[in-house]
Structure formats: C-alpha cells, structure tokens
Design an enzyme around this catalytic site. Structure first.
Site, mmCIF file in Angstrom:
data_model
loop_
_atom_site.group_PDB
_atom_site.id
_atom_site.type_symbol
_atom_site.label_atom_id
_atom_site.label_comp_id
_atom_site.label_asym_id
_atom_site.label_seq_id
_atom_site.Cartn_x
_atom_site.Cartn_y
_atom_site.Cartn_z
ATOM 1 C CD1 TRP A 1 0.241 -5.385 -8.546
ATOM 2 C CD2 TRP A 1 1.521 -7.037 -9.344
ATOM 3 N NE1 TRP A 1 -0.579 -6.432 -8.878
ATOM 4 C CE2 TRP A 1 0.174 -7.457 -9.377
ATOM 5 C CE3 TRP A 1 2.503 -7.916 -9.790
ATOM 6 C CZ2 TRP A 1 -0.206 -8.727 -9.834
ATOM 7 C CZ3 TRP A 1 2.128 -9.180 -10.248
ATOM 8 C CH2 TRP A 1 0.791 -9.575 -10.268
ATOM 9 C CD GLU B 1 -1.540 -4.730 7.379
ATOM 10 O OE1 GLU B 1 -1.523 -4.618 6.151
ATOM 11 O OE2 GLU B 1 -0.590 -5.193 8.042
ATOM 12 C CD1 TRP C 1 8.029 -5.023 -11.970
ATOM 13 C CD2 TRP C 1 6.306 -3.615 -11.824
ATOM 14 N NE1 TRP C 1 8.508 -3.752 -12.166
ATOM 15 C CE2 TRP C 1 7.474 -2.863 -12.073
ATOM 16 C CE3 TRP C 1 5.100 -2.940 -11.685
ATOM 17 C CZ2 TRP C 1 7.466 -1.468 -12.207
ATOM 18 C CZ3 TRP C 1 5.084 -1.553 -11.817
ATOM 19 C CH2 TRP C 1 6.258 -0.838 -12.074
ATOM 20 C CD1 TRP D 1 1.429 -2.349 6.108
ATOM 21 C CD2 TRP D 1 2.769 -1.740 4.403
ATOM 22 N NE1 TRP D 1 2.620 -3.043 6.201
ATOM 23 C CE2 TRP D 1 3.442 -2.700 5.176
ATOM 24 C CE3 TRP D 1 3.410 -1.217 3.281
ATOM 25 C CZ2 TRP D 1 4.727 -3.140 4.869
ATOM 26 C CZ3 TRP D 1 4.688 -1.651 2.974
ATOM 27 C CH2 TRP D 1 5.333 -2.594 3.764
ATOM 28 C CG ASN E 1 -2.186 -8.376 1.896
ATOM 29 O OD1 ASN E 1 -1.866 -7.704 0.918
ATOM 30 N ND2 ASN E 1 -1.354 -8.607 2.900
ATOM 31 C CD1 TRP F 1 10.970 -6.921 -16.292
ATOM 32 C CD2 TRP F 1 10.476 -8.512 -14.792
ATOM 33 N NE1 TRP F 1 11.197 -6.408 -15.036
ATOM 34 C CE2 TRP F 1 10.898 -7.360 -14.091
ATOM 35 C CE3 TRP F 1 10.119 -9.646 -14.055
ATOM 36 C CZ2 TRP F 1 10.975 -7.303 -12.701
ATOM 37 C CZ3 TRP F 1 10.190 -9.581 -12.667
ATOM 38 C CH2 TRP F 1 10.614 -8.430 -12.011
HETATM 39 C C1 LIG Z 1 0.075 -7.268 -5.470
HETATM 40 C C2 LIG Z 1 -0.788 -6.473 -4.526
HETATM 41 C C3 LIG Z 1 -1.704 -5.559 -5.029
HETATM 42 C C4 LIG Z 1 -2.501 -4.797 -4.160
HETATM 43 N N1 LIG Z 1 -3.387 -3.894 -4.694
HETATM 44 C C5 LIG Z 1 -4.131 -3.112 -3.871
HETATM 45 C C6 LIG Z 1 -5.020 -2.141 -4.392
HETATM 46 O O1 LIG Z 1 -5.146 -1.947 -5.607
HETATM 47 N N2 LIG Z 1 -5.761 -1.408 -3.512
HETATM 48 C C7 LIG Z 1 -5.660 -1.589 -2.148
HETATM 49 O O2 LIG Z 1 -6.368 -0.910 -1.396
HETATM 50 N N3 LIG Z 1 -4.813 -2.494 -1.635
HETATM 51 C C8 LIG Z 1 -4.041 -3.259 -2.445
HETATM 52 N N4 LIG Z 1 -3.198 -4.196 -1.908
HETATM 53 C C9 LIG Z 1 -3.063 -4.273 -0.437
HETATM 54 C C10 LIG Z 1 -4.003 -5.278 0.275
HETATM 55 O O3 LIG Z 1 -3.924 -6.526 -0.360
HETATM 56 C C11 LIG Z 1 -5.445 -4.808 0.297
HETATM 57 O O4 LIG Z 1 -5.520 -3.503 0.813
HETATM 58 C C12 LIG Z 1 -6.305 -5.707 1.198
HETATM 59 O O5 LIG Z 1 -6.228 -7.040 0.766
HETATM 60 C C13 LIG Z 1 -7.761 -5.243 1.167
HETATM 61 O O6 LIG Z 1 -8.550 -6.098 1.915
HETATM 62 P P1 LIG Z 1 -9.112 -5.693 3.347
HETATM 63 O O7 LIG Z 1 -9.787 -4.379 3.273
HETATM 64 O O8 LIG Z 1 -9.865 -6.834 3.879
HETATM 65 O O9 LIG Z 1 -7.733 -5.514 4.130
HETATM 66 P P2 LIG Z 1 -7.435 -5.409 5.687
HETATM 67 O O10 LIG Z 1 -6.400 -6.441 5.969
HETATM 68 O O11 LIG Z 1 -8.648 -5.432 6.488
HETATM 69 O O12 LIG Z 1 -6.701 -3.996 5.809
HETATM 70 C C14 LIG Z 1 -7.404 -2.782 6.095
HETATM 71 C C15 LIG Z 1 -7.059 -1.722 5.113
HETATM 72 O O13 LIG Z 1 -5.678 -1.388 5.225
HETATM 73 C C16 LIG Z 1 -5.149 -1.079 3.939
HETATM 74 N N5 LIG Z 1 -4.109 -2.057 3.616
HETATM 75 C C17 LIG Z 1 -3.961 -3.295 4.125
HETATM 76 N N6 LIG Z 1 -2.846 -3.872 3.637
HETATM 77 C C18 LIG Z 1 -2.300 -3.002 2.795
HETATM 78 C C19 LIG Z 1 -1.134 -2.999 1.971
HETATM 79 N N7 LIG Z 1 -0.304 -4.051 1.942
HETATM 80 N N8 LIG Z 1 -0.883 -1.932 1.211
HETATM 81 C C20 LIG Z 1 -1.695 -0.860 1.232
HETATM 82 N N9 LIG Z 1 -2.804 -0.782 1.990
HETATM 83 C C21 LIG Z 1 -3.096 -1.830 2.761
HETATM 84 C C22 LIG Z 1 -6.305 -1.181 2.959
HETATM 85 O O14 LIG Z 1 -6.864 0.088 2.783
HETATM 86 C C23 LIG Z 1 -7.260 -2.120 3.662
HETATM 87 O O15 LIG Z 1 -8.578 -1.985 3.276
HETATM 88 C C24 LIG Z 1 -2.380 -4.972 -2.769
HETATM 89 C C25 LIG Z 1 -1.458 -5.907 -2.263
HETATM 90 C C26 LIG Z 1 -0.680 -6.649 -3.127
HETATM 91 C C27 LIG Z 1 0.293 -7.643 -2.566
#
Ligand SMILES: Cc1cc2nc3c(=O)[nH]c(=O)nc-3n(C[C@H](O)[C@H](O)[C@H](O)COP(=O)(O)OP(=O)(O)OC[C@H]3O[C@@H](n4cnc5c(N)ncnc54)[C@H](O)[C@@H]3O)c2cc1C
Length: 473
Positions: A387, A280, A364, A283, A346, A311
C-alpha cells in the site's frame, strides 16, 4: 537420550509438520511434545481480519489436528492470551521447555517477550527459531551494518547469502498428550461470532498447500513466470501467498525446489523465470525486514516527507471502490475478485491501490485495512509495504509522480478483456476495446454498469499538486 521429558510446541504461523524448525528441534530434544495452538478471543470484528481468512484458518487447524493424529499425537487448542494460556498448559503438563518459531511483526514479538517472561519466572527454557524466512532482518544489512531502505540492494545481498537446508519429514512427537489435558474443539467462525465466509476459498491445510506447490513447479507455471506473471487472467503466478502466510509450506523447501527446477531447466527463459520468482520471495522478506526495523510504518508514512499529507478523498468514493462500482472495468474486476475469492493478482493490487490513493485521493490506510479484512494472504508487512509503495510514501516506493493509468494498464495486461469479463459479468458481451478508454459518448458501456466516477487525467494532476505542495512546505 532426549534432553527433556515433556515440552510444548507453540504453533503459530507454522501450521505444518514437514520441515518445521521448532517442531523438529522439540521432537529431537524431548520424549514427548505437546502440540498447542492458542485461539484469539476477540468477538464480532477485528481490525486485521474478517471471515475469509478466519475460515481458512479453521480449515488449516482441522487439517493440522488430523495430521497430528497420524503421528498418534493430539492438538491442544486453547483460547485467550497466548502467554497466559501457555503458562497454564506448562503447569498442567509439567512441560520442561517451550518451543516456537519466531514472528516478526510487533504484536507477535510482544507476545514472545511475554512468554519469555513467563518461562523465566517458572524457570524453564523457551527456545525460539528462525523458520518463517530464509533470512531474518538482521542477517541482511548494509555495509555499515544498518537496514536497507530500498529493495534492489537488499535483494542483491539476500540472493548472495547461503540458504539453510530443509529438515524433511517428522516421524514422531512421542506419546500423545494425556487425555486429561483438555482441548477446545477445532473452531468454526462462530468462535469469533463472524458471519459465514462468502468467498470461494482454496482447500486449506498442509496437504493441499503442498499439492499447490508441486503443481506450480511441475506444471511449469514457474517456468513461464517471468513472461506471464503480470497477466491477471488465468493462473500465471504460484498462488502460494496464503500457504506462506499460514506456514503450510516451508520457505526453505519452496526455495530448494525452485533451485532444483533451475538446475534442470533447459531454456534461458525458464531459468530467468525461476530467478524472477525467487526475487519475489525476497520482496516478502524485504517487507518483513522493513517492519522489523521500522515498526512505525503501521502508524505513519515510511517516507518522512509525506507524513501529515492531506488525503481528501470521500467516504462515498471509498465505498464505491470497495464494491467494484467505479466505472473503471479493471479496478472493478479486481475489487470484485477480492470479495469473491480473497485473492487479487499482484498487478491488479497495484492498479486498484494506486487508483484509490491517486485517483480517489483516499488514505492508503483505508485500503490497507480493507485488504486485511478480505485477503486470504493478508499479511501486515507485505500489505503495508504494498500500500505504501502504491501511495508513493513507502520503502522503495513508486515515485509519487509515477501514476499508473488504469486504461493503459488494461491495454497492456488484459488486452482481450478476459480478466475483466470474468469478474464483472455485466460486461461479458462488451468488446475489449471499450475497456481501454473512458466512454467517449458519455454513455454506459453496458446496462447497469456505471460511468467512470472520475476523470483519470484530472485526478492525476490533482495528486501531483497535493504531493508537490506538501513537499514544498
Ligand atoms: C497493495 C498491495 C497489497 C499487498 N498485500 C499483500 C499481503 O497482504 N500479503 C502478501 O503476501 N502479499 C501482498 N502483496 C504482494 C503480492 O501482491 C502478493 O504476494 C501476491 O499477489 C500473492 O500471489 P502469488 O502467491 O500468486 O504471488 P507470486 O507472484 O507467485 O509470488 C510468490 C510469493 O512471493 C511473495 N511476493 C510476491 N510479490 C510480493 C510483493 N510485492 N511483496 C511481498 N511479497 C511478495 C509472496 O509471498 C508470494 O506468495 C500486496 C501487494 C500490493 C500491491
């Protein structure tokens, strides 16, 4: 003997003292480091942020300022354009160099370029460092030297690269800035003329963020991450998004701690969980790399075949979505969680974003900007990436014909309805089965709760037709 007498460290998205690359180099190479932060000067509204994230920023600056005092130093706060303000500070302090950690979005890069020009003009060096990521965009390239466009091969390459070790604790920044060097007070929301933040936020600052990191790893949420991370009820993920966003923790230290936990893990499930978590983190860097190589994603679809697609969603439906009044309980729960806390899980981000784009047919970009206004971890690269993924137009996007069904998603990820009941109080006495299908009798499932505003299967067919027609052009 230090190389410089006085230098400036420009704080940006690195609001911490522990393992801060540029700050460590500055401290090693100069007798005195002037720690500076430049506040933005926009007023009332900003396309990218609202009260929630700015409130958190205020807390982080307050904490940084206090932490600097423990090193007998002082944070110098200025307001305006960073290059102009830093030039002023260079003259006032007679700084011999400027240090900063690199930012990867086009606006951050533009400001770095201007600062570099200022330093060139004055004739002092400007030292920049990799700090926000484990691997910068140009370190993770395809065999032919180009950028990746999809995540899986990118992550394979990323995982195999050597990671830089963390630098540990900072002990001194030298003498505090001269009292004659003026600083603004730590800001409040009034600085930007923003209304009070209504969301309940986690504690701001480096110490609180480190505590969250420790809890995540030591309380073993990390060890069950692979099994639980898709369940939005309770705390099943790290919740470190805002801490990485503001640089309250170092990505190197987080990665090292995960690797240390993996080395001690005694079950295959725990090891798989830690590997999943590290993927993650990849990502995050994948989307930063996409933005670095393809900054046009801000303005248009990453996939060229979907540029200029209609859209046709209505503003009324968009507003209903923002308020969490769509009649789809899982969607409404997510949208209300966002307003109440600045966080959305997420899995639910995926559900609500796909719903806006594929069920309501709204662009979007509307959702992207609503998220940026309210998300505490709101970050251009990941948000745009998320998005566009959901809309079916992005890098490594869900193919446009794979459309999540919100009812089925509820069955799978919130089977007992506890997530929904937490955020939609009018549904607190409704049984979970009623969240898994549209009401068959066309009657509200609870007083005051709306009927679904659309029929999912009808809108799914409509989306498929819009995409297919546009592709066929
Ligand atoms: C529509 C949409 C918008 C999003 N907007 C953002 C945003 O503005 N900022 C953001 O940091 N993340 C974003 N995410 C990715 C993800 O949802 C969040 O990083 C995550 O929910 C943060 O919670 P956590 O720290 O508990 O995640 P955890 O699941 O604990 O993940 C650990 C870290 O990994 C990174 N990460 C995890 N999943 C993703 C992912 N899919 N894409 C990029 N990084 C990821 C983040 O830095 C996160 O803190 C978005 C996802 C979607 C589907």
């Amino acid at each position: 003997m230090p190389q410089y007498k006085t230098v400036i460290h420009w704080f940006r998205r690195d609001l911490r003292l522990m393992d801060n690359t540029a700050l460590h180099h500055a401290a090693k190479e100069a007798a005195q480091v002037i720690p500076a932060y430049v506040l933005s000067d926009w007023k009332s509204q900003h396309g990218w942020t609202g009260s929630t994230r700015q409130q958190f920023l205020c807390g982080c600056l307050d904490s940084l300022s206090k932490n600097l005092e423990t090193l007998s130093s002082r944070l110098i706060l200025r307001c305006g354009q960073a290059d102009v303000e830093l030039e002023r500070l260079i003259h006032e302090t007679q700084a011999e160099a400027v240090y900063y950690n690199r930012d990867y979005d086009p606006y951050g890069r533009e400001m770095e370029k201007k600062l570099q020009e200022v330093c060139n003009r004055i004739g002092i060096p400007c030292h920049s460092y990799k700090d926000r990521v484990l691997h910068e965009a140009d370190e993770v390239l395809t065999g032919s030297g180009g950028p990746y466009r999809v995540y899986t091969p990118y992550s394979r390459n990323w995982l195999g690269l050597n990671k830089t070790a963390s630098l540990g604790k900072l002990t001194t920044l030298g003498q505090a800035p001269d009292p004659a060097i003026k600083s603004l007070p730590v800001p409040t929301l009034e600085h930007w003329q923003l209304p009070e933040a209504t969301a309940i936020l986690p504690a701001a600052g480096e110490r609180a963020a480190r505590e969250r990191m420790k809890t995540f790893i030591e309380n073993r949420t990390l060890h069950a991450y692979a099994q639980k991370r898709n369940i939005p009820a309770g705390v099943t993920t790290s919740r470190l998004g805002q801490d990485l966003r503001f640089g309250l923790i170092s990505i190197r230290e987080l990665h090292e701690r995960c690797m240390a936990a993996a080395a001690l893990a005694t079950t295959p499930d725990a090891r798989t969980s830690i590997e999943t978590y590290i993927k993650e983190l990849a990502w995050r860097e994948f989307y930063l790399a996409i933005l670095w190589h393809y900054p046009e994603v801000f303005d248009e679809e990453f996939a060229p075949e979907f540029r200029g697609m209609p859209w046709p969603g209505s503003d009324e439906d968009f507003q209903t979505w923002t308020q969490g009044r769509t009649g789809f309980p899982i969607v409404d729960a997510g949208m209300r969680e966002l307003l109440a806390t600045g966080f959305v899980h997420n899995r639910v981000r995926m559900i609500v974003s796909m719903f806006l784009t594929k069920d309501l047919h709204c662009h979007w970009r509307l959702g992207e900007s609503h998220f940026m206004q309210h998300l505490l971890d709101g970050e251009n690269a990941s948000n745009n990436g998320g998005w566009q993924w959901s809309a079916g137009t992005g890098a490594d996007a869900a193919p446009y014909f794979r459309i999540q069904n919100p009812w089925t998603q509820t069955k799978r990820y919130d089977p007992d309805g506890s997530y929904i009941r937490t955020w939609v109080p009018e549904l607190k006495n409704v049984s979970a089965e009623r969240f898994m299908d549209p009401p068959k009798d066309n009657r509200a499932i609870a007083p005051g709760y709306p009927l679904p505003i659309v029929d999912h299967s009808t809108e799914r067919d409509r989306t498929l037709a819009i995409f297919a027609k546009h592709r066929g052009k």
